[in-house]
Design an enzyme around this catalytic site. Structure first.
Site, PDB file in Angstrom:
ATOM      1  N   GLU A 193     -32.108  48.541 -75.186  1.00 13.37           N
ATOM      2  CA  GLU A 193     -32.292  47.815 -76.458  1.00 13.37           C
ATOM      3  C   GLU A 193     -32.645  46.386 -76.054  1.00 13.37           C
ATOM      4  O   GLU A 193     -31.784  45.647 -75.569  1.00 13.37           O
ATOM      5  CB  GLU A 193     -30.991  47.797 -77.268  1.00 13.37           C
ATOM      6  N   CYS A 215     -31.658  39.788 -82.136  1.00 15.17           N
ATOM      7  CA  CYS A 215     -32.865  40.515 -81.706  1.00 15.17           C
ATOM      8  C   CYS A 215     -33.771  40.821 -82.895  1.00 15.17           C
ATOM      9  O   CYS A 215     -34.976  40.929 -82.750  1.00 15.17           O
ATOM     10  CB  CYS A 215     -32.473  41.798 -80.998  1.00 15.17           C
TER      11      CYS A 215
HETATM   12  P1  NAD Z   1     -29.741  39.166 -70.435  1.00 17.39           P
HETATM   13  O1  NAD Z   1     -30.781  40.175 -70.106  1.00 17.39           O
HETATM   14  O2  NAD Z   1     -29.810  37.854 -69.798  1.00 17.39           O
HETATM   15  O3  NAD Z   1     -28.291  39.762 -70.090  1.00 17.39           O
HETATM   16  C1  NAD Z   1     -27.835  40.968 -70.647  1.00 17.39           C
HETATM   17  C2  NAD Z   1     -26.765  41.557 -69.740  1.00 17.39           C
HETATM   18  O4  NAD Z   1     -27.346  41.989 -68.519  1.00 17.39           O
HETATM   19  C3  NAD Z   1     -25.660  40.579 -69.365  1.00 17.39           C
HETATM   20  O5  NAD Z   1     -24.427  41.238 -69.444  1.00 17.39           O
HETATM   21  C4  NAD Z   1     -26.012  40.236 -67.919  1.00 17.39           C
HETATM   22  O6  NAD Z   1     -24.908  39.830 -67.130  1.00 17.39           O
HETATM   23  C5  NAD Z   1     -26.555  41.561 -67.427  1.00 17.39           C
HETATM   24  N1  NAD Z   1     -27.394  41.504 -66.222  1.00 17.39           N
HETATM   25  C6  NAD Z   1     -28.120  40.466 -65.732  1.00 17.39           C
HETATM   26  N2  NAD Z   1     -28.780  40.861 -64.620  1.00 17.39           N
HETATM   27  C7  NAD Z   1     -28.477  42.147 -64.400  1.00 17.39           C
HETATM   28  C8  NAD Z   1     -28.850  43.121 -63.422  1.00 17.39           C
HETATM   29  N3  NAD Z   1     -29.682  42.822 -62.428  1.00 17.39           N
HETATM   30  N4  NAD Z   1     -28.369  44.381 -63.509  1.00 17.39           N
HETATM   31  C9  NAD Z   1     -27.540  44.713 -64.528  1.00 17.39           C
HETATM   32  N5  NAD Z   1     -27.129  43.843 -65.476  1.00 17.39           N
HETATM   33  C10 NAD Z   1     -27.602  42.578 -65.427  1.00 17.39           C
HETATM   34  O7  NAD Z   1     -29.738  39.047 -72.014  1.00 17.39           O
HETATM   35  P2  NAD Z   1     -28.880  38.050 -72.936  1.00 17.39           P
HETATM   36  O8  NAD Z   1     -29.450  36.682 -72.827  1.00 17.39           O
HETATM   37  O9  NAD Z   1     -27.437  38.244 -72.683  1.00 17.39           O
HETATM   38  O10 NAD Z   1     -29.175  38.639 -74.384  1.00 17.39           O
HETATM   39  C11 NAD Z   1     -30.217  38.232 -75.205  1.00 17.39           C
HETATM   40  C12 NAD Z   1     -31.285  39.297 -75.272  1.00 17.39           C
HETATM   41  O11 NAD Z   1     -30.718  40.508 -75.770  1.00 17.39           O
HETATM   42  C13 NAD Z   1     -32.395  38.947 -76.251  1.00 17.39           C
HETATM   43  O12 NAD Z   1     -33.639  39.268 -75.667  1.00 17.39           O
HETATM   44  C14 NAD Z   1     -32.130  39.848 -77.441  1.00 17.39           C
HETATM   45  O13 NAD Z   1     -33.255  40.141 -78.213  1.00 17.39           O
HETATM   46  C15 NAD Z   1     -31.572  41.057 -76.760  1.00 17.39           C
HETATM   47  N6  NAD Z   1     -30.819  41.860 -77.722  1.00 17.39           N
HETATM   48  C16 NAD Z   1     -31.355  43.032 -78.146  1.00 17.39           C
HETATM   49  C17 NAD Z   1     -30.694  43.792 -79.091  1.00 17.39           C
HETATM   50  C18 NAD Z   1     -31.283  45.093 -79.576  1.00 17.39           C
HETATM   51  O14 NAD Z   1     -30.581  45.830 -80.244  1.00 17.39           O
HETATM   52  N7  NAD Z   1     -32.530  45.410 -79.307  1.00 17.39           N
HETATM   53  C19 NAD Z   1     -29.468  43.365 -79.591  1.00 17.39           C
HETATM   54  C20 NAD Z   1     -28.953  42.146 -79.143  1.00 17.39           C
HETATM   55  C21 NAD Z   1     -29.634  41.406 -78.200  1.00 17.39           C
END
Ligand code: NAD
Length: 547
Positions: free
Chosen positions: A272, A306
């Site tokens: 997502e 999002c």
């Molecule tokens: P992010 O990608 O920076 O981090 C998300 C998660 O991934 C965190 O827990 C982070 O620690 C982890 N992570 C980072 N590197 C990783 C790796 N190499 N392997 C595994 N995990 C790793 O995102 P964010 O800034 O926390 O969230 C914002 C984003 O989330 C926005 O783009 C938003 O649109 C999206 N989002 C999407 C939805 C949806 O339903 N489509 C819902 C909410 C947020």
């Protein structure tokens, strides 16, 4: 349950997004940037984005601890999966009451850790989650029921087939910071009910909300079944390395990395990702509802959503009425009171850059504008622009900016919406609901809302999903359960014959039967089919006698 909040001292730093920088110039009580890692507690912010007040310490999990937690979760999962769905539902049902009883605690924690208004925290992170637990615990028994596969008794005599929905095993759940209670619960609840164990890594920006989510299950589940791990990207990567399926919500860049690792491990992943959601306003839209709905859709959680409205395509014919109303409503909103402060300074920098580049490309700011340096209280901002070749209309902004583009009717709007690399949700605002349904079928987004926007992520029965760079994951609804289980087919054979038609030996009679069957089932004309049936009537008994 393994709640790793306190105890293990190792620090996790990984390739998580950079945390915030301290800004010395901000006033002590103003919303401001929080410092980066303090070195003692891992990659976690230590101050509230609201007012800089100290947040409780959190201790990171070391990536090296993750395999042992995964083993323990797998061990606990065996007995958990052996329970009936009804038994599991009765174990988890009390979580609903726990959420409601802790409503103020949850809302206040999210308010402080994330910076969103308490009202928003209560409405988005408390009430829908209670409904979610009720939906899944009520529905799970029926949703997990197996189905029967019917067999042709002539071709496959005595066969009975059944499709079961088996748990995947260990679900690795990695979540973002913007809805730090609701997003994890949307997967934890159905994943556990389906008989899985869960290894849960909340965002390093909101680890306290993550710990609170895990605490809602404390004392209910077998020891180790739900394991909480705290840290940044390196801990997330360790989770991916242990799981049987990864459910990831976050940015496109991280999602891609997770998907690559899952492909290497040959495990499924559910993604997502980001959004660039559009609202389409047709010429006959009801002004007041449309303006109120769009202002909420753009500015709830300060646009850190999002499904936030990040583009609004307004039919020129209605612009004179709608645009001034959007501006008027926006100007009434006070940042930090009606709208969230931005949760991190990194996010604030992105929003500032998008606004500045749009202005440089000719965008006209009709309300709001960037805050003073160091403040996270970004005012709800409305801009009007003609050009789409600017990050404000192409990339995810994730901030409180509502860009308005005037269009020449529905066709023009659809073309622009579908041109995006993202495809999460779109809203259509009009009085002609029938036409809106037609239009919905032509939009490539995972969700379309007519005369509303975005809120359906909170509806447990409705699938939440996207296309393109918004990812292909599905949360909520029986479709999400399809990801959290795998179909297992079980065949029972009651045929007492010594052998099946297609078993050894391969003989000329068998060859005759095979080709006669092909002719009888449509490979020949009417007379050929009749002849084949006679051939079969003679050959099949021979075969039964060993020919
Ligand atoms: P992010 O990608 O920076 O981090 C998300 C998660 O991934 C965190 O827990 C982070 O620690 C982890 N992570 C980072 N590197 C990783 C790796 N190499 N392997 C595994 N995990 C790793 O995102 P964010 O800034 O926390 O969230 C914002 C984003 O989330 C926005 O783009 C938003 O649109 C999206 N989002 C999407 C939805 C949806 O339903 N489509 C819902 C909410 C947020």
């Amino acid at each position: 349950m393994d709640v790793q909040q306190d105890g293990q001292a190792a620090e996790a730093q990984g390739d998580a997004p950079e945390t915030n920088e301290t800004n010395e110039t901000s006033a002590p009580s103003a919303p401001r940037a929080t410092p980066a890692t303090d070195g003692a507690s891992g990659p976690f912010p230590t101050q509230s984005p609201l007012d800089g007040s100290a947040l409780p310490a959190v201790t990171a999990t070391s990536p090296s601890e993750v395999p042992a937690l995964a083993r323990k979760a797998r061990e606990a999962q065996k007995a958990w999966a052996a329970k009936t769905a009804r038994e599991r539902a009765s174990v988890i049902a009390p979580v609903k009451q726990r959420i409601l009883a802790r409503a103020e605690e949850i809302a206040n924690l999210v308010h402080r850790e994330c910076g969103k208004p308490v009202e928003e925290a209560a409405l988005a992170e408390v009430l829908p989650n209670a409904d979610l637990v009720e939906y899944w615990t009520d529905a799970i028994e029926e949703l997990l029921e197996g189905t029967t596969v019917e067999f042709d008794p002539l071709a496959y005599p005595g066969k009975l087939g059944r499709i079961h929905k088996a748990p995947r095993g260990l679900v690795g759940l990695i979540t973002p910071w913007n809805y730090p209670v609701a997003i994890p619960l949307r997967t934890i609840v159905p994943a556990l009910l389906a008989g899985n164990a869960v290894l849960f890594k909340p965002s390093e920006i909101t680890p306290r909300a993550g710990a609170l989510v895990a605490s809602l299950f404390e004392g209910l589940l077998p020891d180790g079944l739900l394991a909480l791990v705290q840290g940044g990207g390196d801990v997330g990567a360790a989770v991916v390395d242990e799981a049987d399926i990864v459910v990831f919500t976050g940015s496109v860049a991280t999602g891609r990395r997770v998907a690559v690792r899952c492909a290497e491990r040959l495990i499924p992943c559910s993604l997502e990702l980001g959004g660039k959601d559009a609202a389409i306003v047709l010429a006959d839209a009801p002004i007041e509802r449309t303006a109120n709905g769009i202002v909420w859709g753009a500015f709830t959680n300060a646009g850190q959503n999002c499904a936030s409205i990040e583009r609004v395509y307004v039919d020129r014919k209605i612009a004179d009425k709608l645009v001034p109303r959007l501006v008027e409503l926006t100007k009434k909103l006070e940042p930090g009171r009606d709208t969230a402060v931005l949760t991190t300074s990194r996010q604030c920098d992105i929003v500032r850059r998008h606004l500045a580049e749009a202005e440089a490309a000719g965008a006209e700011v009709l309300a709001g504008g960037a805050p003073e340096a160091g403040s996270l209280a970004f005012a709800p901002t409305v801009v009007k622009l003609d050009r789409e070749d600017t990050p404000l209309l192409r990339e995810e902004t994730f901030g409180p900016i509502l860009p308005i583009v005037l269009v020449d009717g529905a066709e023009d709007a659809i073309t622009r919406v579908n041109a995006s690399s993202f495809g999460l949700t779109t809203s259509v605002w009009t009085r002609r609901v029938g036409a809106a349904h037609e239009l919905a079928r032509r939009l490539k987004t995972g969700v379309v809302t007519i005369n509303n926007h975005g809120f359906t992520a909170a509806v447990a029965a409705a699938p939440w999903t996207g296309t393109g760079e918004s990812g292909y994951g599905i949360t909520n609804s029986p479709h999400a359960l399809g990801e959290l289980t795998r179909p297992q087919f079980v065949l029972e054979d009651r045929n007492k014959a010594a052998r099946e038609l297609w078993w050894y030996p391969y003989t000329p009679v068998l060859r005759k039967i095979a080709f006669a069957m092909a002719r009888a089932r449509g490979g020949a004309g009417l007379f050929g089919r009749i002849a084949a049936v006679f051939e079969l009537a003679l050959a099949l008994p021979k075969r039964l006698l060993g020919g």
